[in-house]
Design a protein around this motif. Sequence first.
Motif, PDB file in Angstrom:
ATOM      1  N   SER A  17      32.182  19.533 -72.137  1.00 50.19           N
ATOM      2  CA  SER A  17      32.216  18.685 -73.148  1.00 50.19           C
ATOM      3  C   SER A  17      30.647  17.771 -72.746  1.00 50.19           C
ATOM      4  N   LEU A  18      30.300  16.775 -73.645  1.00 49.34           N
ATOM      5  CA  LEU A  18      28.775  15.714 -73.866  1.00 49.34           C
ATOM      6  C   LEU A  18      28.612  15.417 -74.849  1.00 49.34           C
ATOM      7  N   GLN A  19      28.484  14.467 -74.420  1.00 49.73           N
ATOM      8  CA  GLN A  19      27.837  13.215 -75.244  1.00 49.73           C
ATOM      9  C   GLN A  19      26.802  12.857 -75.248  1.00 49.73           C
ATOM     10  N   LEU A  20      25.888  12.619 -76.520  1.00 52.49           N
ATOM     11  CA  LEU A  20      24.814  12.251 -77.229  1.00 52.49           C
ATOM     12  C   LEU A  20      24.451  11.110 -77.847  1.00 52.49           C
ATOM     13  N   SER A  21      23.255  10.002 -77.400  1.00 54.16           N
ATOM     14  CA  SER A  21      23.391   9.164 -77.215  1.00 54.16           C
ATOM     15  C   SER A  21      21.419   9.199 -78.816  1.00 54.16           C
ATOM     16  N   CYS A  22      21.802   8.464 -79.444  1.00 53.67           N
ATOM     17  CA  CYS A  22      20.826   8.109 -80.538  1.00 53.67           C
ATOM     18  C   CYS A  22      20.626   6.408 -80.590  1.00 53.67           C
ATOM     19  N   GLU A  46      19.510  22.636 -88.415  1.00 58.21           N
ATOM     20  CA  GLU A  46      20.497  22.484 -89.628  1.00 58.21           C
ATOM     21  C   GLU A  46      20.581  20.836 -89.226  1.00 58.21           C
ATOM     22  N   TYR A  47      21.846  20.608 -89.839  1.00 58.54           N
ATOM     23  CA  TYR A  47      22.625  19.374 -89.978  1.00 58.54           C
ATOM     24  C   TYR A  47      24.195  19.551 -88.677  1.00 58.54           C
ATOM     25  N   VAL A  48      24.673  19.019 -87.892  1.00 62.41           N
ATOM     26  CA  VAL A  48      25.132  18.991 -87.266  1.00 62.41           C
ATOM     27  C   VAL A  48      26.422  18.049 -87.831  1.00 62.41           C
ATOM     28  N   SER A  49      27.671  18.719 -88.055  1.00 60.50           N
ATOM     29  CA  SER A  49      28.870  17.290 -88.502  1.00 60.50           C
ATOM     30  C   SER A  49      30.430  18.086 -87.632  1.00 60.50           C
ATOM     31  N   SER A  50      31.090  17.816 -88.188  1.00 59.13           N
ATOM     32  CA  SER A  50      32.496  18.406 -88.343  1.00 59.13           C
ATOM     33  C   SER A  50      32.688  18.916 -88.241  1.00 59.13           C
ATOM     34  N   GLY A  51      32.491  19.293 -90.042  1.00 60.13           N
ATOM     35  CA  GLY A  51      32.908  20.469 -90.847  1.00 60.13           C
ATOM     36  C   GLY A  51      31.908  21.922 -90.652  1.00 60.13           C
ATOM     37  N   ASN A  52      30.856  21.841 -89.511  1.00 62.20           N
ATOM     38  CA  ASN A  52      30.059  23.279 -89.741  1.00 62.20           C
ATOM     39  C   ASN A  52      30.742  23.566 -88.095  1.00 62.20           C
ATOM     40  N   THR A  53      31.492  22.542 -87.330  1.00 66.85           N
ATOM     41  CA  THR A  53      31.174  23.146 -86.072  1.00 66.85           C
ATOM     42  C   THR A  53      32.695  23.154 -85.207  1.00 66.85           C
ATOM     43  N   THR A  59      30.627  12.324 -85.101  1.00 69.14           N
ATOM     44  CA  THR A  59      29.651  11.524 -85.251  1.00 69.14           C
ATOM     45  C   THR A  59      30.894  10.392 -84.997  1.00 69.14           C
ATOM     46  N   SER A  60      29.954   9.724 -83.499  1.00 71.28           N
ATOM     47  CA  SER A  60      30.653   7.843 -84.173  1.00 71.28           C
ATOM     48  C   SER A  60      29.232   7.034 -84.225  1.00 71.28           C
ATOM     49  N   ARG A  61      29.533   6.022 -84.285  1.00 75.94           N
ATOM     50  CA  ARG A  61      28.543   4.958 -84.787  1.00 75.94           C
ATOM     51  C   ARG A  61      28.574   3.039 -83.746  1.00 75.94           C
ATOM     52  N   LEU A  70      27.069  12.066 -81.050  1.00 76.28           N
ATOM     53  CA  LEU A  70      27.671  13.243 -81.078  1.00 76.28           C
ATOM     54  C   LEU A  70      28.371  13.337 -79.770  1.00 76.28           C
ATOM     55  N   SER A  71      29.763  13.199 -79.703  1.00 79.49           N
ATOM     56  CA  SER A  71      30.718  13.933 -78.763  1.00 79.49           C
ATOM     57  C   SER A  71      30.265  15.380 -79.485  1.00 79.49           C
ATOM     58  N   MET A  72      30.237  16.349 -78.416  1.00 80.32           N
ATOM     59  CA  MET A  72      30.604  18.058 -78.482  1.00 80.32           C
ATOM     60  C   MET A  72      31.699  18.248 -77.602  1.00 80.32           C
ATOM     61  N   THR A  73      32.653  18.788 -78.087  1.00 86.59           N
ATOM     62  CA  THR A  73      33.952  19.707 -77.308  1.00 86.59           C
ATOM     63  C   THR A  73      33.841  21.269 -77.703  1.00 86.59           C
ATOM     64  N   ASP A  74      34.454  21.479 -76.302  1.00 84.93           N
ATOM     65  CA  ASP A  74      34.357  23.219 -75.750  1.00 84.93           C
ATOM     66  C   ASP A  74      32.964  23.860 -76.802  1.00 84.93           C
ATOM     67  N   LEU A  75      31.598  23.581 -75.877  1.00 90.95           N
ATOM     68  CA  LEU A  75      30.865  24.035 -76.127  1.00 90.95           C
ATOM     69  C   LEU A  75      30.543  25.110 -75.814  1.00 90.95           C
ATOM     70  N   ARG A  76      29.477  25.928 -76.357  1.00 96.47           N
ATOM     71  CA  ARG A  76      29.147  27.394 -76.458  1.00 96.47           C
ATOM     72  C   ARG A  76      27.874  28.076 -76.354  1.00 96.47           C
ATOM     73  N   PRO A  77      26.867  28.984 -76.276  1.00 91.81           N
ATOM     74  CA  PRO A  77      26.243  29.283 -75.714  1.00 91.81           C
ATOM     75  C   PRO A  77      25.238  29.076 -77.108  1.00 91.81           C
ATOM     76  N   GLU A  78      26.265  29.313 -78.565  1.00 94.84           N
ATOM     77  CA  GLU A  78      25.648  29.314 -79.477  1.00 94.84           C
ATOM     78  C   GLU A  78      25.144  27.922 -80.446  1.00 94.84           C
ATOM     79  N   ASP A  79      25.898  26.759 -79.121  1.00 95.57           N
ATOM     80  CA  ASP A  79      25.680  25.535 -79.415  1.00 95.57           C
ATOM     81  C   ASP A  79      23.742  25.130 -78.945  1.00 95.57           C
TER      82      ASP A  79
END
Length: 103
Positions: A17-22, A46-53, A59-61, A70-79
């Motif tokens: 898992s990883l969390q990105l900040s903007c 491409e836009y990133v959302s819960s729907g296409n992942t 996403t949180s603010r 952007l909180s990302m879990t179960d990351l895959r090589p295609e990410d």
Amino acid sequence: EVQLVESGGGMVHPGDSLQLSCTASGLAITSGNIRWARKGPGKGPEYVSSGNTGGRFTTSRDSAKNTLYLSMTDLRPEDTALYYCTSDTLGISGRGTQVTVSS
């Protein structure tokens, strides 16, 4: 100066898992429909959302910190991609932060 600055990327293993900040400066993070997007190697942006992942990314603010996450879990090589925040409405994007998923 209006600016979006991303951070938090890195090299991780599949399943991590990883969390990105903007963080925004010169504007409110709530303005202009600022969203996360990514561009992978050999792929178009491409836009990133819960729907296409498959619900793996959310996403949180935090308005007090003027930051989009952007909180990302179960990351895959295609990410693997350059992740950046962007607003079509305002016509601005950050430089991005690289996420590499590899075993």
